[in-house]
Write an enzyme that holds these catalytic residues in place. Structure first.
Site, PDB file in Angstrom:
ATOM      1  N   ARG A   1       0.601  -1.104   0.276  1.00  0.00           N
ATOM      2  CA  ARG A   1      -0.128  -0.032  -0.114  1.00  0.00           C
ATOM      3  C   ARG A   1       0.910   1.181   0.385  1.00  0.00           C
ATOM      4  O   ARG A   1       1.516   1.234   0.549  1.00  0.00           O
ATOM      5  CB  ARG A   1      -0.986   0.054   1.089  1.00  0.00           C
ATOM      6  CG  ARG A   1      -2.257  -1.210   1.118  1.00  0.00           C
ATOM      7  CD  ARG A   1      -3.548  -0.339   1.805  1.00  0.00           C
ATOM      8  NE  ARG A   1      -2.877  -0.356   3.232  1.00  0.00           N
ATOM      9  CZ  ARG A   1      -2.615  -1.037   4.004  1.00  0.00           C
ATOM     10  NH1 ARG A   1      -3.231  -1.867   4.456  1.00  0.00           N
ATOM     11  NH2 ARG A   1      -2.511  -0.367   5.340  1.00  0.00           N
TER      12      ARG A   1
ATOM     13  N   TYR B   1      -0.269  -2.631  -7.760  1.00  0.00           N
ATOM     14  CA  TYR B   1      -0.627  -3.717  -5.882  1.00  0.00           C
ATOM     15  C   TYR B   1      -1.687  -2.993  -6.167  1.00  0.00           C
ATOM     16  O   TYR B   1      -2.262  -2.438  -6.201  1.00  0.00           O
ATOM     17  CB  TYR B   1       0.230  -3.272  -5.637  1.00  0.00           C
ATOM     18  CG  TYR B   1      -0.124  -4.241  -4.592  1.00  0.00           C
ATOM     19  CD1 TYR B   1      -0.003  -4.962  -3.924  1.00  0.00           C
ATOM     20  CD2 TYR B   1      -0.904  -3.236  -3.151  1.00  0.00           C
ATOM     21  CE1 TYR B   1       0.543  -5.378  -2.726  1.00  0.00           C
ATOM     22  CE2 TYR B   1      -1.131  -3.674  -1.628  1.00  0.00           C
ATOM     23  CZ  TYR B   1      -0.372  -4.129  -1.676  1.00  0.00           C
ATOM     24  OH  TYR B   1      -0.919  -5.189  -0.126  1.00  0.00           O
TER      25      TYR B   1
ATOM     26  N   HIS C   1     -12.167  -4.424  10.258  1.00  0.00           N
ATOM     27  CA  HIS C   1     -10.816  -4.724   9.373  1.00  0.00           C
ATOM     28  C   HIS C   1     -10.864  -6.445  10.123  1.00  0.00           C
ATOM     29  O   HIS C   1      -9.616  -6.019  10.950  1.00  0.00           O
ATOM     30  CB  HIS C   1      -9.639  -4.235   9.819  1.00  0.00           C
ATOM     31  CG  HIS C   1      -8.742  -3.958   8.796  1.00  0.00           C
ATOM     32  ND1 HIS C   1      -7.408  -4.782   9.519  1.00  0.00           N
ATOM     33  CD2 HIS C   1      -7.843  -5.036   7.413  1.00  0.00           C
ATOM     34  CE1 HIS C   1      -6.744  -5.020   8.441  1.00  0.00           C
ATOM     35  NE2 HIS C   1      -6.965  -5.371   7.237  1.00  0.00           N
TER      36      HIS C   1
ATOM     37  N   SER D   1      -2.702  -5.760   9.317  1.00  0.00           N
ATOM     38  CA  SER D   1      -2.449  -7.000   8.341  1.00  0.00           C
ATOM     39  C   SER D   1      -0.640  -7.297   8.421  1.00  0.00           C
ATOM     40  O   SER D   1       0.369  -7.002   8.938  1.00  0.00           O
ATOM     41  CB  SER D   1      -2.009  -6.117   6.384  1.00  0.00           C
ATOM     42  OG  SER D   1      -3.266  -5.964   5.852  1.00  0.00           O
TER      43      SER D   1
ATOM     44  N   CYS E   1      -0.185  -9.674  10.735  1.00  0.00           N
ATOM     45  CA  CYS E   1       0.138 -10.240  11.994  1.00  0.00           C
ATOM     46  C   CYS E   1      -0.918 -11.263  12.066  1.00  0.00           C
ATOM     47  O   CYS E   1      -1.114 -11.227  13.659  1.00  0.00           O
ATOM     48  CB  CYS E   1      -0.470  -8.741  12.779  1.00  0.00           C
ATOM     49  SG  CYS E   1       0.170  -7.494  13.172  1.00  0.00           S
ATOM     50  N   GLY E   2      -0.583 -12.089  11.326  1.00  0.00           N
ATOM     51  CA  GLY E   2      -1.743 -13.520  11.869  1.00  0.00           C
ATOM     52  C   GLY E   2      -3.049 -13.515  11.526  1.00  0.00           C
ATOM     53  O   GLY E   2      -3.940 -14.340  11.419  1.00  0.00           O
TER      54      GLY E   2
ATOM     55  N   ASP F   1     -10.112 -11.082   6.041  1.00  0.00           N
ATOM     56  CA  ASP F   1      -9.684 -10.052   5.842  1.00  0.00           C
ATOM     57  C   ASP F   1     -10.960  -8.626   6.354  1.00  0.00           C
ATOM     58  O   ASP F   1     -10.681  -8.227   7.356  1.00  0.00           O
ATOM     59  CB  ASP F   1      -9.038  -9.767   4.581  1.00  0.00           C
ATOM     60  CG  ASP F   1      -8.822  -8.235   4.288  1.00  0.00           C
ATOM     61  OD1 ASP F   1      -8.112  -7.949   5.983  1.00  0.00           O
ATOM     62  OD2 ASP F   1      -8.681  -7.456   3.935  1.00  0.00           O
TER      63      ASP F   1
ATOM     64  N   SER G   1       4.294 -10.339  -0.587  1.00  0.00           N
ATOM     65  CA  SER G   1       4.154 -11.414  -1.916  1.00  0.00           C
ATOM     66  C   SER G   1       2.641 -12.114  -1.520  1.00  0.00           C
ATOM     67  O   SER G   1       2.735 -12.724  -0.519  1.00  0.00           O
ATOM     68  CB  SER G   1       4.648 -12.588  -1.692  1.00  0.00           C
ATOM     69  OG  SER G   1       5.620 -12.565  -1.159  1.00  0.00           O
TER      70      SER G   1
END
Length: 651
Positions: free
Chosen positions: A106, A238, A269, A291, A293-294, A309, A407
């Site tokens: 981002r 992206y 989120h 994002s 963090c598991g 998500d 990725s």
């Protein structure tokens, strides 16, 4: 307060199309017969005028209307391959997409909310005045699609007909973006008019990568027009910057829920997943985590995975918290995805029969490889920086990893063995019993704790901290991540916080239906807990234990230890749960994980108080709770010292 349709509408101002007659005249000039015939099935006038203005601004050579038919989706796949945005891999329906090296996360410093004069914004948000945004669009977007085909798709952010679902239009010159949209969202071409009529609104998203050159990336912008619920994205590929159905429209939905659906809806989120408890009982969780963090790993640890998500919430007529996943697919980080921690996802990535778009991994002989996959790595191949070999360094002399830390893999969630597809597609949503919040915390909070009440639960969400991750270009250090939603909260943080307090304290809930709210922390380290070991105080599969204990606690099946920060699990209950994942759980490990490091927690409270004190109009309730926790912790410290053993707390 957010005021919709305030200020100049940028599409109309720059595009110049003012009414349906002008729109249809433009369609007659720019669409071939087949695509014009498809578009005639859309009758929403606002939507048609917005599409016409996008065409007027971008001047593509052709326009393709995506109805979601297999024929249209296959056309998009082939268009992306022909343009070179994707390349085929060895497995059928597996492709690779490489973003420019400057555009692989981002673009936080180039992402702005378009605002009107005098509007209050989150202090964590970047904004640009409407006049400046219009100037940018006039300078950079006219003709940006020359030589390209504009693709127009119609999608639903959630199962069609769900109370919190909102339709959206995605317009892009990128086949990769529309291919991704088909995997991640529900094509609602045939239902678009009805859904726009039901909700009274829809989102519009306009993107073009331009010539896709490194020198253009500094001019890239991701603009989100709050008042007109329209996004603009330029000079980037992206998906987090271009597939604006995702985080761009999530931002709009956060806004809409905060200002127009107070006590009715939330947009978060969060993952959504179900755990199977005693006697086959199904308990659904929703959980926030920044994002990287598991969050995906936690979601897939469930027996009935719904989403990894985003989540849309409402309270039904029976006082039950309901949630839908606005997405139908996964845009997941692949670093450290392996058989041990993510067996279901690995079956999709390494097995046959799943369509997957890979991005920014290493490719060798048509096979993707990534850091942390648990497999033998090739010594060379092609990756996100071109030709790669073991030991390669960048211009600064730093090692170039096999795959970029951000990725991704994009695939249908229904391909994953534990995905609860029927529930995920049910417009009624799933009943959520547990809400969790987690960050990346190496030294302060225990692995799991439950808020004593709804207000304390909101404060757990408000107090998330995390290391900056590879999902954000230009972000470093440890910082606050309120609700793990901070980058996506457009309006004043005080308004969002008040919406949280109002929602979770709603009288629509009964004491039986009100969800429990909890904190999770997977990132405690040995060195921060007085151990001679190294690394994390646990491993990925422990997630099932923490969720399993929360499932039992939510139904009153286990007792807990009450502390100033919330309820903590008892050792004997955890030992039993660890046996279900074939692990021993030594008492010394429990003691290290659940001791209260009072000074650390007090420091954290002061950090939060100081930060929130700089925000206007923050609800006093937040500071009252911090004050109460601080006072109770100081009493504990006086009695037991700076490190309070869990056995002392258990009494």
């Amino acid at each position: 307060m957010l005021e919709l349709k305030k200020g100049e509408e940028i599409l109309a101002t720059v595009g110049g199309i003012a009414n349906l007659t002008e729109a249809e005249e433009l369609f007659a000039k720019t669409l071939d017969d087949a695509n014009r015939k498809k578009l005639q099935k859309i009758t929403n006038q606002d939507a048609l005028i917005k599409i016409a203005n996008a065409i007027s601004i971008c001047t593509p050579d052709a326009v393709f209307i995506n109805t979601g038919s297999e024929e249209d989706v296959e056309w998009i796949r082939q268009y992306s391959l022909t343009k070179g945005e994707e390349k085929k891999l060895a497995k059928d329906r597996h492709t690779i997409h490489f973003d420019l090296p400057q555009d692989q996360a981002r673009l936080v410093s180039q992402t702005y909310y378009i605002i009107n004069e005098g509007e209050k914004m989150s202090s964590l948000a970047k904004s640009v005045l409407r006049t400046e945004a219009i100037d940018y669009v006039k300078q950079f977007m006219p003709g940006i699609m020359k030589g390209m085909t504009m693709i127009v798709g119609f999608y639903s952010r959630g199962p069609v007909g769900a109370e919190a679902a909102i339709p959206a239009i995605e317009i892009s010159s990128s086949g990769y973006v529309l291919h991704s949209a088909e995997l991640l969202y529900r094509n609602c071409f045939s239902d678009f008019d009805a859904e726009a009529g039901r909700t009274g609104l829809f989102y519009t998203n306009l993107h073009s990568e331009g010539k896709n050159r490194p020198e253009d990336v500094p001019n890239a912008r991701i603009f989100m027009d709050r008042s007109w619920m329209t996004t603009f994205s330029t000079f980037c590929t992206y998906a987090g910057n271009t597939l604006l159905l995702k985080k761009g429209n999530h931002r709009f939905t956060v806004d809409y829920a905060t200002y127009y659906k107070l006590e009715e809806q939330l947009s978060e989120h969060m993952f959504i997943t179900g755990m199977t408890g005693p006697n086959g009982r199904k308990t659904f969780f929703a959980g926030a985590a920044p994002s990287g963090c598991g969050k995906t790993t936690t979601a897939m640890a469930g027996t009935d995975f719904v989403g990894d998500d985003l989540a849309q919430f409402w309270i039904d007529s029976d006082g039950i918290l309901r949630a839908i996943n606005p997405e139908k697919g996964i845009f997941g980080i692949v670093e450290d995805v392996n058989r041990e921690g993510d067996p279901y996802l690995m079956d999709c990535l390494r097995g046959d029969g799943t369509e997957v778009i890979w991005s920014n991994v290493l490719v060798k002989d048509g096979v993707p490889y990534w850091v942390g996959n648990g497999e033998e790595a090739p010594k060379r191949g092609v990756n996100f920086q071109g030709e790669w070999f073991q030991g390669k360094t960048d211009e600064a002399g730093n090692p170039v990893p096999m795959s970029h830390k951000n990725s991704r893999c994009t695939l249908l969630a229904s391909a994953i063995a534990n995905h609860a597809t029927e529930l995920a597609e049910d417009p009624a949503g799933v009943p959520v019993k547990v809400i969790t919040y987690s960050g990346r915390d190496a030294d302060t909070m225990p692995p799991v704790w439950v808020a004593r009440n709804a207000d304390d639960g909101v404060v757990i969400g408000a107090s998330i901290v995390s290391k900056a991750t590879a999902t954000e270009v230009g972000a470093t250090g440890v910082r606050r991540q309120p609700w793990a939603n901070a980058p996506f909260i457009p309006g004043a943080l005080a308004d969002y916080m008040q919406a949280q307090f109002t929602f979770f304290n709603s009288s629509k809930f009964s004491e039986k239906t009100r969800p429990i709210m909890a904190g999770l922390n997977y990132f405690l380290t040995h060195e921060n807990r007085g151990s001679e070991g190294s690394g994390l105080l646990g491993e990925k599969k422990d997630v099932k234990v923490w969720l399993g204990w929360l499932e039992l606690f939510a139904h009153g099946d286990v007792e807990a230890i009450e502390t100033p920060v919330g309820f903590l699990p008892r050792y004997d209950d955890l030992v039993t749960l660890f046996r279900t994942i074939d692990k021993d759980y030594p008492k010394p490990l429990y003691d290290m994980q659940f001791a209260l490091y009072v000074d650390k927690i007090l420091e954290r409270i002061e950090l939060q108080k100081e930060a929130y004190s700089k925000e206007a109009d923050i609800p006093a309730r937040l500071f009252d709770i911090y004050g109460r926790q601080k006072k109770e912790l100081q009493v504990l410290k006086e009695k037991f010292g700076a490190v309070v053993a869990i056995d002392d707390l258990a009494g």
